[in-house]
Design an enzyme around this catalytic site. Structure first.
Site, PDB file in Angstrom:
ATOM      1  N   CYS A  59       1.016  -1.533   0.053  1.00 31.78           N
ATOM      2  CA  CYS A  59      -0.426   0.392   0.127  1.00 31.78           C
ATOM      3  C   CYS A  59       0.381   1.520   0.073  1.00 31.78           C
ATOM      4  O   CYS A  59       0.537   2.091  -0.401  1.00 31.78           O
ATOM      5  CB  CYS A  59      -0.970  -0.042   1.063  1.00 31.78           C
ATOM      6  SG  CYS A  59      -2.647  -1.240   1.203  1.00 31.78           S
ATOM      7  N   HIS A 103      -6.738  -3.166  -0.963  1.00 36.83           N
ATOM      8  CA  HIS A 103      -5.874  -3.932  -0.162  1.00 36.83           C
ATOM      9  C   HIS A 103      -6.382  -5.443   0.294  1.00 36.83           C
ATOM     10  O   HIS A 103      -7.637  -4.956   1.040  1.00 36.83           O
ATOM     11  CB  HIS A 103      -5.376  -3.596   0.734  1.00 36.83           C
ATOM     12  CG  HIS A 103      -4.746  -4.502   2.213  1.00 36.83           C
ATOM     13  ND1 HIS A 103      -3.376  -4.543   1.703  1.00 36.83           N
ATOM     14  CD2 HIS A 103      -5.415  -5.279   3.092  1.00 36.83           C
ATOM     15  CE1 HIS A 103      -2.874  -5.036   3.126  1.00 36.83           C
ATOM     16  NE2 HIS A 103      -4.097  -5.487   3.474  1.00 36.83           N
ATOM     17  N   ASN A 148       2.125 -17.134  -4.700  1.00 36.38           N
ATOM     18  CA  ASN A 148       3.064 -16.915  -2.835  1.00 36.38           C
ATOM     19  C   ASN A 148       1.176 -16.513  -2.106  1.00 36.38           C
ATOM     20  O   ASN A 148       1.477 -15.759  -1.965  1.00 36.38           O
ATOM     21  CB  ASN A 148       3.902 -16.914  -2.744  1.00 36.38           C
ATOM     22  CG  ASN A 148       5.072 -16.892  -3.465  1.00 36.38           C
ATOM     23  OD1 ASN A 148       5.044 -18.478  -4.059  1.00 36.38           O
ATOM     24  ND2 ASN A 148       5.654 -16.653  -3.154  1.00 36.38           N
ATOM     25  N   HIS A 197      -0.511  -8.301   1.037  1.00 37.23           N
ATOM     26  CA  HIS A 197      -1.223  -8.211   0.658  1.00 37.23           C
ATOM     27  C   HIS A 197      -1.045  -9.082  -1.208  1.00 37.23           C
ATOM     28  O   HIS A 197      -0.174  -8.472  -1.836  1.00 37.23           O
ATOM     29  CB  HIS A 197      -0.296  -6.272   0.376  1.00 37.23           C
ATOM     30  CG  HIS A 197      -1.235  -5.636  -1.311  1.00 37.23           C
ATOM     31  ND1 HIS A 197      -1.572  -4.555  -0.594  1.00 37.23           N
ATOM     32  CD2 HIS A 197      -1.913  -5.461  -1.698  1.00 37.23           C
ATOM     33  CE1 HIS A 197      -2.922  -3.523  -1.451  1.00 37.23           C
ATOM     34  NE2 HIS A 197      -2.552  -4.260  -2.084  1.00 37.23           N
ATOM     35  N   HIS A 219      -0.345  -9.891  -4.384  1.00 35.60           N
ATOM     36  CA  HIS A 219       0.327  -9.959  -5.170  1.00 35.60           C
ATOM     37  C   HIS A 219       0.589 -11.607  -6.337  1.00 35.60           C
ATOM     38  O   HIS A 219       0.353 -11.791  -5.500  1.00 35.60           O
ATOM     39  CB  HIS A 219       1.636  -8.721  -4.916  1.00 35.60           C
ATOM     40  CG  HIS A 219       2.352 -10.395  -4.127  1.00 35.60           C
ATOM     41  ND1 HIS A 219       2.436 -10.486  -2.918  1.00 35.60           N
ATOM     42  CD2 HIS A 219       3.171 -10.587  -4.596  1.00 35.60           C
ATOM     43  CE1 HIS A 219       2.992 -11.070  -2.348  1.00 35.60           C
ATOM     44  NE2 HIS A 219       4.153 -11.123  -3.338  1.00 35.60           N
TER      45      HIS A 219
HETATM   46  P1  5GP Z   1       5.973 -12.985  -1.612  1.00 32.10           P
HETATM   47  O1  5GP Z   1       7.207 -14.048  -0.749  1.00 32.10           O
HETATM   48  O2  5GP Z   1       5.201 -12.271  -0.410  1.00 32.10           O
HETATM   49  O3  5GP Z   1       4.988 -13.923  -2.828  1.00 32.10           O
HETATM   50  O4  5GP Z   1       7.124 -12.578  -2.299  1.00 32.10           O
HETATM   51  C1  5GP Z   1       7.154 -10.540  -2.681  1.00 32.10           C
HETATM   52  C2  5GP Z   1       8.303 -10.338  -2.618  1.00 32.10           C
HETATM   53  O5  5GP Z   1       7.776  -8.660  -2.423  1.00 32.10           O
HETATM   54  C3  5GP Z   1       9.414 -10.762  -2.756  1.00 32.10           C
HETATM   55  O6  5GP Z   1       9.886 -11.386  -4.402  1.00 32.10           O
HETATM   56  C4  5GP Z   1      10.461  -9.882  -2.902  1.00 32.10           C
HETATM   57  O7  5GP Z   1      11.970  -9.663  -3.356  1.00 32.10           O
HETATM   58  C5  5GP Z   1       9.156  -8.284  -2.957  1.00 32.10           C
HETATM   59  N1  5GP Z   1       9.777  -7.552  -1.936  1.00 32.10           N
HETATM   60  C6  5GP Z   1      10.146  -7.243  -1.082  1.00 32.10           C
HETATM   61  N2  5GP Z   1      10.190  -5.828  -0.292  1.00 32.10           N
HETATM   62  C7  5GP Z   1       9.983  -5.463  -1.717  1.00 32.10           C
HETATM   63  C8  5GP Z   1      10.080  -3.305  -1.637  1.00 32.10           C
HETATM   64  O8  5GP Z   1      10.332  -2.889  -0.785  1.00 32.10           O
HETATM   65  N3  5GP Z   1      10.262  -3.114  -2.651  1.00 32.10           N
HETATM   66  C9  5GP Z   1      10.354  -4.537  -3.999  1.00 32.10           C
HETATM   67  N4  5GP Z   1      10.057  -3.390  -5.168  1.00 32.10           N
HETATM   68  N5  5GP Z   1      10.092  -5.284  -3.801  1.00 32.10           N
HETATM   69  C10 5GP Z   1       9.884  -6.149  -2.542  1.00 32.10           C
HETATM   70 ZN    ZN Z   2      -1.753  -2.765   1.437  1.00 33.07          ZN
END
Ligand code: 5GP
Ligand code: ZN
Length: 115
Positions: A6, A45, A86, A97, A99
């Site tokens: 967010c 969100h 994921n 959030h 994605h």
């Molecule tokens: P999840 O494991 O929740 O599916 O993936 C989270 C993703 O967010 C990861 O691939 C990680 O590299 C990315 N990520 C985490 N923090 C940040 C951030 O501050 N900026 C960006 N651009 N990506 C982020």
């Molecule tokens: Zn959010």
């Protein structure tokens, strides 16, 4: 605000924008796992798939239409690419959030799951 994504939508946390419309925002993953690794998020969100309802199901259509835009923008639409959500702790979700990961830029994305 407690949600990193967010904060990225609002601009409070910087990100590298790939695509945006009134519903969604797409940006470069900070720790790319492929030559192309873009995250697509909805401006509404919700934490995870369990929070989807008939009333908010347009979130998924908005997200996946944006996936298509991102693939075209990054030039991976013809060759193909991988789309990953994921979902939940066991699914490897760390940002709460919802994605979509759009990953590509290689001839072969390899095995679906590393064992
Ligand atoms: P999840 O494991 O929740 O599916 O993936 C989270 C993703 O967010 C990861 O691939 C990680 O590299 C990315 N990520 C985490 N923090 C940040 C951030 O501050 N900026 C960006 N651009 N990506 C982020
Ligand atoms: Zn959010």
């Amino acid at each position: 605000m407690g949600c990193l994504f967010c904060n990225i939508i609002s601009g409070a946390t910087p990100s590298k924008k790939v695509y945006e419309n009134e519903k969604v925002y797409a940006f470069e993953d900070i720790n790319p796992q492929a030559p192309v690794h873009v995250l697509v998020i909805h401006k509404t969100h919700i934490e995870k798939l369990e929070d989807l309802t008939a009333a908010n199901s347009s979130i998924m259509a908005d997200l996946f239409l944006a996936v298509k835009e991102v693939a075209e923008i990054r030039g991976i639409d013809e060759k193909g690419y991988r789309v990953i959500i994921n979902n939940g702790t066991a699914g490897g979700q760390v940002i709460w959030h919802l994605h979509v990961h759009v990953m590509g830029g290689k001839d072969d994305m390899g095995p679906m799951v590393v064992r």
